[in-house]
Design an enzyme around this catalytic site. Structure first.
Site, PDB file in Angstrom:
ATOM      1  N   ASP A  94      20.790  17.199  20.661  1.00 24.57           N
ATOM      2  CA  ASP A  94      19.471  17.774  20.930  1.00 24.57           C
ATOM      3  C   ASP A  94      19.635  18.899  21.947  1.00 24.57           C
ATOM      4  O   ASP A  94      20.704  19.090  22.517  1.00 24.57           O
ATOM      5  CB  ASP A  94      18.491  16.706  21.410  1.00 24.57           C
ATOM      6  N   ASP A 268      15.856   9.641  14.595  1.00 20.12           N
ATOM      7  CA  ASP A 268      16.661   9.088  15.687  1.00 20.12           C
ATOM      8  C   ASP A 268      15.733   8.435  16.690  1.00 20.12           C
ATOM      9  O   ASP A 268      14.557   8.808  16.796  1.00 20.12           O
ATOM     10  CB  ASP A 268      17.460  10.190  16.390  1.00 20.12           C
ATOM     11  N   CYS A 306      20.803 -10.959   7.484  1.00 18.65           N
ATOM     12  CA  CYS A 306      21.607  -9.868   8.038  1.00 18.65           C
ATOM     13  C   CYS A 306      23.098 -10.129   7.850  1.00 18.65           C
ATOM     14  O   CYS A 306      23.563 -11.271   7.976  1.00 18.65           O
ATOM     15  CB  CYS A 306      21.288  -9.688   9.516  1.00 18.65           C
ATOM     16  N   CYS A 308      25.507  -8.467   9.701  1.00 17.13           N
ATOM     17  CA  CYS A 308      26.237  -7.901  10.828  1.00 17.13           C
ATOM     18  C   CYS A 308      27.147  -8.933  11.484  1.00 17.13           C
ATOM     19  O   CYS A 308      27.023 -10.142  11.273  1.00 17.13           O
ATOM     20  CB  CYS A 308      25.268  -7.313  11.869  1.00 17.13           C
ATOM     21  N   CYS A 311      25.260 -11.744  13.462  1.00 16.26           N
ATOM     22  CA  CYS A 311      24.611 -12.784  12.663  1.00 16.26           C
ATOM     23  C   CYS A 311      25.623 -13.650  11.911  1.00 16.26           C
ATOM     24  O   CYS A 311      25.335 -14.805  11.593  1.00 16.26           O
ATOM     25  CB  CYS A 311      23.619 -12.159  11.686  1.00 16.26           C
ATOM     26  N   HIS A 337      23.422  -5.848  16.233  1.00 14.18           N
ATOM     27  CA  HIS A 337      22.474  -6.331  15.227  1.00 14.18           C
ATOM     28  C   HIS A 337      21.340  -5.343  14.985  1.00 14.18           C
ATOM     29  O   HIS A 337      21.010  -5.034  13.825  1.00 14.18           O
ATOM     30  CB  HIS A 337      21.875  -7.679  15.642  1.00 14.18           C
TER      31      HIS A 337
END
Length: 372
Positions: A94, A268, A306, A308, A311, A337
């Site tokens: 940015d 974002d 999930c 991930c 998890c 997560h």
């Protein structure tokens, strides 16, 4: 040829949402996409390898913070941001404008740029459009953002009009200063507050300056959601169809879905990492405040749907213990997560667009996540 090129794959027949690809010097990005925020050359608590494992295609870093510390010249000596942080996929930086304007009484806006005092040591600095381009050129990001003024909410109409017109002039100065066009793309930013005619004015002025992509700034700054979505939908119609559209600073599941339906490609937000550090998880069944006592003996994963690392291996009870004990691992596991949750959401959104069923997907998702 621009350093970044947008390829439209298809539009969802049910919603009009876009499926596309963004070609960059460091790889192809499948859109719509959520970009994790790595403010200070790191997504908080995450390694580059972990970011890749959860499906991150691109990350965002902050020009203001890296300018203040460790300094863009040092990063340039290191070979640029990619080498400095060991991330070989695309990076968006940015302009630093939002952070500078957030300094409030510590800054002064002029036609030349913004004079401000550092939040670190009070030292005086000035960022101009040319300086913002210089810093981002040294950082070596794939996409650099133009220096703009983000008007607060609410804001007087006359102020917003003068502000957006200054943003247009600053964009032209950014483009004039931008020389590394083969390796870095410059995106312009549409402003205009909550005034539809000013949004149209800004969009027409910004897109008249030919660039490889355009962003929508100045939303999600405190206005009600219905106003935000109305202004967003109104603004998008004035952006070119053959360029990527980036809605800045938005990351809640409802905002992502509503933004995609209105034709946005890139998003974002610090939300998923920030709430992770506060002990909150985003799950397919809604938010879970893991630090609450109700999870003290809950030996189930954060989200049974999930995939991930968190998890697959840990329980709510264990993560709650880590958070209550102020152990770093707790924040790390929740960050992994939450970011995977949003990246997986966008993967499912892309599938739904491809299958022309995004509105059905949105309804199903909202029923589970928001219980409505």
């Amino acid at each position: 040829m621009y350093a970044v090129r947008y390829e439209l794959i298809k539009e969802c027949k049910q919603s009009g949402a876009r499926l596309g690809r963004l070609h960059t010097p460091h790889g192809i990005i499948e859109t719509p996409i959520f970009m994790p925020v790595g403010t200070q050359a790191t997504v908080k608590s995450m390694t580059p390898e972990e970011l890749k494992e959860i499906g991150s295609q691109i990350i965002l870093s902050n020009t203001y913070h890296l300018y203040m510390r460790p300094g863009h010249e040092l990063i340039k000596k290191a070979g640029g941001l990619h080498e400095f942080m060991q991330w070989d996929k695309p990076i968006l930086t940015d302009s630093g404008g939002f952070q500078v304007f957030s300094l409030g009484p510590l800054r002064k806006i002029t036609e030349e740029g913004v004079e401000f005092r550092s939040h670190l040591d009070g030292s005086r600095h000035t960022i101009t459009p040319e300086k913002a381009v210089e810093i981002q050129t040294a950082l070596g990001s794939d996409i650099m953002m133009a220096f703009d003024e983000c008007a607060p909410y609410p804001a007087d109409r006359d102020y917003v009009k003068k502000s957006l017109e200054r943003t247009t002039r600053w964009l032209q100065r950014c483009k004039d200063a931008h020389k590394n066009t083969e390796n870095q793309a410059l995106f312009g930013i549409v402003q205009g507050g909550m005034y539809k005619d000013l949004r149209e004015q800004s969009a027409r002025e910004i897109t008249a300056i030919d660039l490889p992509g355009y962003a929508i700034g100045g939303l999600s700054v405190g206005e009600p959601k219905d106003i935000m979505y109305d202004i967003l939908g109104h603004t998008v119609q004035f952006l070119p169809e053959d360029k990527p559209r980036y809605l800045m600073g938005v990351g809640s599941p409802d905002d992502l879905l509503e933004g995609v339906i209105r034709g946005v490609d890139m998003f974002d937000c610090v939300l998923p990492t920030r709430i992770a550090r506060n002990g909150t998880a985003m799950t397919s069944q809604g938010k879970v405040v893991v630090r609450n006592a109700t999870y003290a003996e809950d030996f189930s994963p954060l989200d049974p749907e999930c995939d991930c690392y968190t998890c697959r291996n840990y329980t709510k009870a264990y993560i709650r213990h880590l958070i209550k004990a102020n152990e770093i691992l707790g924040a790390r596991l929740l960050t992994i997560h939450n970011l995977r949750f949003l990246l997986k959401l966008m993967e499912n959104v892309r599938i739904a667009i491809h299958e022309d069923r995004l509105l059905d997907f949105k309804e199903e998702f909202f029923k589970k996540y928001y219980k409505k």
